[in-house]
Structures are given as C-alpha cells and as structure tokens.
Design a protein around this motif. Sequence first.
Motif, PDB file in Angstrom:
ATOM      1  N   ILE A   1       0.846  -1.202   0.000  1.00 19.17           N
ATOM      2  CA  ILE A   1       0.000   0.000   0.000  1.00 19.17           C
ATOM      3  C   ILE A   1       0.877   1.247   0.000  1.00 19.17           C
ATOM      4  CG2 ILE A   1      -1.652   1.320   1.372  1.00 19.17           C
ATOM      5  CD1 ILE A   1      -2.878  -1.338   2.236  1.00 19.17           C
ATOM      6  N   GLY A   2       1.969   1.215   0.750  1.00 22.37           N
ATOM      7  CA  GLY A   2       2.894   2.347   0.769  1.00 22.37           C
ATOM      8  C   GLY A   2       3.516   2.602  -0.587  1.00 22.37           C
ATOM      9  N   TYR A   3       3.960   1.535  -1.260  1.00 19.50           N
ATOM     10  CA  TYR A   3       4.538   1.706  -2.597  1.00 19.50           C
ATOM     11  C   TYR A   3       3.495   2.221  -3.590  1.00 19.50           C
ATOM     12  CZ  TYR A   3       8.850  -0.618  -1.192  1.00 19.50           C
ATOM     13  OH  TYR A   3      10.029  -0.940  -0.588  1.00 19.50           O
ATOM     14  N   ILE A   4       2.272   1.753  -3.485  1.00 22.07           N
ATOM     15  CA  ILE A   4       1.204   2.241  -4.366  1.00 22.07           C
ATOM     16  C   ILE A   4       0.946   3.723  -4.116  1.00 22.07           C
ATOM     17  CG2 ILE A   4      -1.276   2.058  -4.842  1.00 22.07           C
ATOM     18  CD1 ILE A   4      -0.980  -0.983  -4.378  1.00 22.07           C
ATOM     19  N   LEU A   5       0.894   4.118  -2.842  1.00 16.64           N
ATOM     20  CA  LEU A   5       0.688   5.537  -2.530  1.00 16.64           C
ATOM     21  C   LEU A   5       1.859   6.397  -3.001  1.00 16.64           C
ATOM     22  CD1 LEU A   5      -0.906   5.436   1.033  1.00 16.64           C
ATOM     23  CD2 LEU A   5      -2.001   6.077  -1.107  1.00 16.64           C
ATOM     24  N   MET A   6       3.069   5.893  -2.884  1.00 15.95           N
ATOM     25  CA  MET A   6       4.225   6.642  -3.365  1.00 15.95           C
ATOM     26  C   MET A   6       4.171   6.808  -4.887  1.00 15.95           C
ATOM     27  SD  MET A   6       7.231   5.131  -0.894  1.00 15.95           S
ATOM     28  CE  MET A   6       8.545   5.674  -1.920  1.00 15.95           C
ATOM     29  N   GLY A   7       3.792   5.766  -5.600  1.00 14.70           N
ATOM     30  CA  GLY A   7       3.662   5.861  -7.053  1.00 14.70           C
ATOM     31  C   GLY A   7       2.562   6.819  -7.464  1.00 14.70           C
ATOM     32  N   ALA A   8       1.425   6.732  -6.780  1.00 11.75           N
ATOM     33  CA  ALA A   8       0.310   7.642  -7.080  1.00 11.75           C
ATOM     34  C   ALA A   8       0.698   9.083  -6.761  1.00 11.75           C
ATOM     35  CB  ALA A   8      -0.924   7.233  -6.288  1.00 11.75           C
ATOM     36  N   GLY A   9       1.407   9.290  -5.673  1.00  8.84           N
ATOM     37  CA  GLY A   9       1.848  10.636  -5.318  1.00  8.84           C
ATOM     38  C   GLY A   9       2.794  11.212  -6.355  1.00  8.84           C
ATOM     39  N   PHE A  10       3.694  10.390  -6.871  1.00 12.48           N
ATOM     40  CA  PHE A  10       4.621  10.845  -7.908  1.00 12.48           C
ATOM     41  C   PHE A  10       3.867  11.224  -9.181  1.00 12.48           C
ATOM     42  CE2 PHE A  10       7.370   9.945 -11.561  1.00 12.48           C
ATOM     43  CZ  PHE A  10       8.381  10.861 -11.317  1.00 12.48           C
ATOM     44  N   ILE A  11       2.901  10.391  -9.567  1.00 15.11           N
ATOM     45  CA  ILE A  11       2.120  10.670 -10.783  1.00 15.11           C
ATOM     46  C   ILE A  11       1.305  11.952 -10.626  1.00 15.11           C
ATOM     47  CG2 ILE A  11       0.201   9.826 -12.190  1.00 15.11           C
ATOM     48  CD1 ILE A  11       1.349   6.992 -11.741  1.00 15.11           C
ATOM     49  N   VAL A  12       0.655  12.130  -9.478  1.00 15.99           N
ATOM     50  CA  VAL A  12      -0.134  13.343  -9.240  1.00 15.99           C
ATOM     51  C   VAL A  12       0.773  14.572  -9.226  1.00 15.99           C
ATOM     52  CG1 VAL A  12      -1.548  14.537  -7.515  1.00 15.99           C
ATOM     53  CG2 VAL A  12      -1.992  12.145  -8.054  1.00 15.99           C
ATOM     54  N   PHE A  13       1.959  14.440  -8.665  1.00 18.97           N
ATOM     55  CA  PHE A  13       2.913  15.545  -8.635  1.00 18.97           C
ATOM     56  C   PHE A  13       3.321  15.954 -10.045  1.00 18.97           C
ATOM     57  CE2 PHE A  13       7.274  17.188  -8.378  1.00 18.97           C
ATOM     58  CZ  PHE A  13       7.105  18.213  -7.471  1.00 18.97           C
ATOM     59  N   VAL A  14       3.628  14.986 -10.899  1.00 13.60           N
ATOM     60  CA  VAL A  14       4.033  15.273 -12.278  1.00 13.60           C
ATOM     61  C   VAL A  14       2.876  15.904 -13.054  1.00 13.60           C
ATOM     62  CG1 VAL A  14       4.731  14.207 -14.465  1.00 13.60           C
ATOM     63  CG2 VAL A  14       5.853  13.556 -12.340  1.00 13.60           C
ATOM     64  N   ILE A  15       1.657  15.390 -12.872  1.00 16.82           N
ATOM     65  CA  ILE A  15       0.499  15.972 -13.547  1.00 16.82           C
ATOM     66  C   ILE A  15       0.296  17.416 -13.092  1.00 16.82           C
ATOM     67  CG2 ILE A  15      -2.024  15.854 -13.708  1.00 16.82           C
ATOM     68  CD1 ILE A  15      -1.756  12.808 -13.716  1.00 16.82           C
ATOM     69  N   GLY A  16       0.482  17.685 -11.825  1.00 16.81           N
ATOM     70  CA  GLY A  16       0.366  19.050 -11.317  1.00 16.81           C
ATOM     71  C   GLY A  16       1.389  19.984 -11.940  1.00 16.81           C
ATOM     72  N   LEU A  17       2.619  19.508 -12.124  1.00 16.75           N
ATOM     73  CA  LEU A  17       3.642  20.327 -12.768  1.00 16.75           C
ATOM     74  C   LEU A  17       3.292  20.609 -14.225  1.00 16.75           C
ATOM     75  CD1 LEU A  17       7.010  18.876 -11.408  1.00 16.75           C
ATOM     76  CD2 LEU A  17       5.913  21.037 -10.830  1.00 16.75           C
ATOM     77  N   VAL A  18       2.780  19.608 -14.926  1.00 14.11           N
ATOM     78  CA  VAL A  18       2.400  19.793 -16.330  1.00 14.11           C
ATOM     79  C   VAL A  18       1.268  20.803 -16.443  1.00 14.11           C
ATOM     80  CG1 VAL A  18       1.354  18.645 -18.319  1.00 14.11           C
ATOM     81  CG2 VAL A  18       3.225  17.547 -17.089  1.00 14.11           C
ATOM     82  N   LEU A  19       0.267  20.687 -15.579  1.00 12.75           N
ATOM     83  CA  LEU A  19      -0.845  21.632 -15.622  1.00 12.75           C
ATOM     84  C   LEU A  19      -0.403  23.044 -15.257  1.00 12.75           C
ATOM     85  CD1 LEU A  19      -3.745  19.530 -14.071  1.00 12.75           C
ATOM     86  CD2 LEU A  19      -3.369  20.107 -16.468  1.00 12.75           C
ATOM     87  N   LEU A  20       0.557  23.160 -14.354  1.00 14.50           N
ATOM     88  CA  LEU A  20       1.078  24.469 -13.983  1.00 14.50           C
ATOM     89  C   LEU A  20       1.830  25.100 -15.148  1.00 14.50           C
ATOM     90  CD1 LEU A  20       1.459  26.472 -11.599  1.00 14.50           C
ATOM     91  CD2 LEU A  20       3.621  25.313 -11.157  1.00 14.50           C
ATOM     92  N   ALA A  21       2.544  24.293 -15.917  1.00 13.38           N
ATOM     93  CA  ALA A  21       3.300  24.808 -17.055  1.00 13.38           C
ATOM     94  C   ALA A  21       2.375  25.232 -18.198  1.00 13.38           C
ATOM     95  CB  ALA A  21       4.292  23.760 -17.540  1.00 13.38           C
ATOM     96  N   ARG A  22       1.212  24.627 -18.309  1.00 13.51           N
ATOM     97  CA  ARG A  22       0.287  24.943 -19.399  1.00 13.51           C
ATOM     98  C   ARG A  22      -0.663  26.082 -19.058  1.00 13.51           C
ATOM     99  NH1 ARG A  22      -2.995  20.476 -21.779  1.00 13.51           N
ATOM    100  NH2 ARG A  22      -3.259  22.101 -23.303  1.00 13.51           N
ATOM    101  N   ARG A  23      -0.523  26.678 -17.895  1.00 13.57           N
ATOM    102  CA  ARG A  23      -1.402  27.749 -17.461  1.00 13.57           C
ATOM    103  C   ARG A  23      -1.290  28.950 -18.401  1.00 13.57           C
ATOM    104  NH1 ARG A  23      -1.362  28.930 -11.156  1.00 13.57           N
ATOM    105  NH2 ARG A  23      -2.523  27.006 -11.079  1.00 13.57           N
TER     106      ARG A  23
END
Length: 88
Positions: free
Chosen positions: A32-54
Amino acid sequence: MSIGTGVVLFVIGAILVFALNFETEIVNLDMIGYILMGAGFIVFVIGLVLLARRRQAITTSRTGTDSVTGERVEQRITEVDDPADRVV
C-alpha cells in the motif's frame, strides 16, 4: 493543489513503507505504501504539467509624446496567450 496532494500521498506512502515495522495478515502495508508513493509521484508530475500549461499574459508598454500638446502618452496592451484559443 495537485502538487501538494502528490507530496502528501508520497509522504504517507513512505511512512507506511519505511517507518512502520509491523505486519498484518489482512493487508500488506508495504505494498500500500509503494502504491501511494507511485500515485503521489504521478499526481505531482500531472500538477507540474498543468502548472506549465497555465495561461500567460504578455503586457506591452509604449511611451511617446503627443505632437500637438507635447504631453507624454503611455499605452499598455495586455494579450492573453491561451492554448485553447489557438487555431490549428
């Protein structure tokens, strides 16, 4: 907001994997910890992409002198660079 959510998910996952040291028969806390870490990394990257496209605003300022009155004239033009408005 999504960058902070990604960091929080990653931290909670890291706590489950590295800080807690007990096992249960029902769930595997390391997985569960590894899954949460992977999901957190993916959400972080998506947030950076959306911030760059603002949207970006470009402001142009021009200063000149009126030939009739001799007064200083300043003109400001603001253009919004919106990727959704571009025609392909």
